[in-house]
Scaffold this active site. Structure first.
Site, PDB file in Angstrom:
ATOM      1  N   GLU A 142       6.963  -6.375  -8.307  1.00  0.00           N
ATOM      2  CA  GLU A 142       7.956  -6.152  -9.356  1.00  0.00           C
ATOM      3  C   GLU A 142       8.932  -7.314  -9.493  1.00  0.00           C
ATOM      4  OE1 GLU A 142       8.420  -3.913 -11.742  1.00  0.00           O
ATOM      5  OE2 GLU A 142       6.536  -2.934 -11.211  1.00  0.00           O
ATOM      6  N   GLU A 183      -5.741  -0.572  10.438  1.00  0.00           N
ATOM      7  CA  GLU A 183      -4.434  -0.816  11.042  1.00  0.00           C
ATOM      8  C   GLU A 183      -4.547  -1.168  12.523  1.00  0.00           C
ATOM      9  OE1 GLU A 183      -2.421   3.206  12.607  1.00  0.00           O
ATOM     10  OE2 GLU A 183      -2.408   3.025  10.442  1.00  0.00           O
TER      11      GLU A 183
END
EC number: 4.2.1.126
Length: 299
Positions: free
Chosen positions: A83, A114
């Protein structure tokens, strides 16, 4: 510390018998727990400030800021980083999000990634980090292997490093120059760190990136004067920003925005300095901070 001993994994005594409660009561409990997140962040403002300064120093040397996380932490990293491009006209490749499992992990759960410490190292390695860069690891537990691999490699490359986590004394602290440990405590649903922990991570990343953008001259007053005009909503926002700063009406703001190719800073400078578009572009090329540019141009 075993997983069961991590505060983020513990059973929250306030939310026992959650499944037996009515809908409104569940919502009230979630809301009450969420209210604690901002209080936890207040306790680590000093550490957040250190990371902001670290990032500013990095960008002033044409470095990059990396966010590295797995699962929710990685997705939150993407939400914040991408953004910045339309909001502040930040070029791509300045704030770089890296998620375990790659971009496919944004839309679905990719199991096992992960735990891949080497994967964290390799994913960061592909960007060829240097001592000019900052690497921010994000891990609720403070011990995610993927993030460990990235932070360890970042230190080897001479990068400045930080860790955002939700537990005290995280295992990955040894790889971080600054640790932001926002202790959000047990989740409403035990172990569901997409809730309070994820919310805290999002808030902290917002604070870091927004403050960095402000200090880099991409905000005037509290207005996003570097906004990219990509659609009708943003076109109207640009008009409103120009109107607010200069006092002209929206029609006049639109005329100057067109002359400035919808560059808000150029339009504002043209109106207030009475200089032509090329002169204003030149001033802003030398001084991109609008407040300082106005001091130069309006005398």
């Amino acid at each position: 510390m075993s997983l069961s001993n991590l505060p983020t994994e513990m059973v929250n005594p306030k939310t026992r018998n959650l499944d037996a409660r009515d809908t409104f009561e569940i919502l009230k409990l979630i809301n009450e727990e969420d209210a604690l997140v901002a209080l936890a962040i207040r306790e680590v403002l000093t550490e957040i400030d250190k990371v902001v300064q670290m990032c500013i120093n990095c960008l002033e040397k044409n470095g990059r800021v990396f966010y590295v996380g797995a699962g929710t932490s990685g997705r939150v990293a993407y939400v914040d980083a991408v953004e910045l491009i339309p909001t502040y006209s930040l070029q791509e490749g300045v704030f770089i999000p890296i998620i375990a499992g790659g971009t496919q992990a944004l839309g679905k759960s990719v199991e096992g990634v992960e735990d891949d410490e080497e994967g964290g190292k390799n994913d960061l390695f592909s960007y060829k980090p240097s001592e000019k860069d900052v690497v921010i690891g994000i891990a609720a537990s403070g011990r995610t292997p993927y993030v460990a691999g990235a932070l360890r490699y970042a230190k080897q490359c001479g990068c400045k490093t930080a860790l955002i986590c939700n537990v005290r004394k995280p295992l990955l602290a040894e790889y971080a120059d600054v640790v932001i440990a926002a202790e959000t405590g047990p989740e409403v649903v035990a172990g569901s760190t997409r809730m309070k922990a994820g919310t805290a991570q999002k808030m902290i990343l917002n604070m870091i990136s927004t403050t960095v953008m402000v200090k880099m001259g991409k905000v005037y007053d509290n207005l996003m004067v570097d906004v990219m005009v990509l659609n009708e909503k943003l076109r109207e926002r640009a008009q409103n920003i120009v109107t607010h700063i200069t006092g002209v009406d929206k029609q006049t703001a639109e005329i100057y925005l067109k002359k400035a190719d919808y560059n808000v800073k150029v339009a504002v400078l043209m109106i207030l300095s009475k200089n032509d578009v090329e002169e204003c572009r030149k001033i802003l090329q030398d001084q991109s901070n609008l407040r300082k540019a106005l001091q130069i141009a309006v005398r």
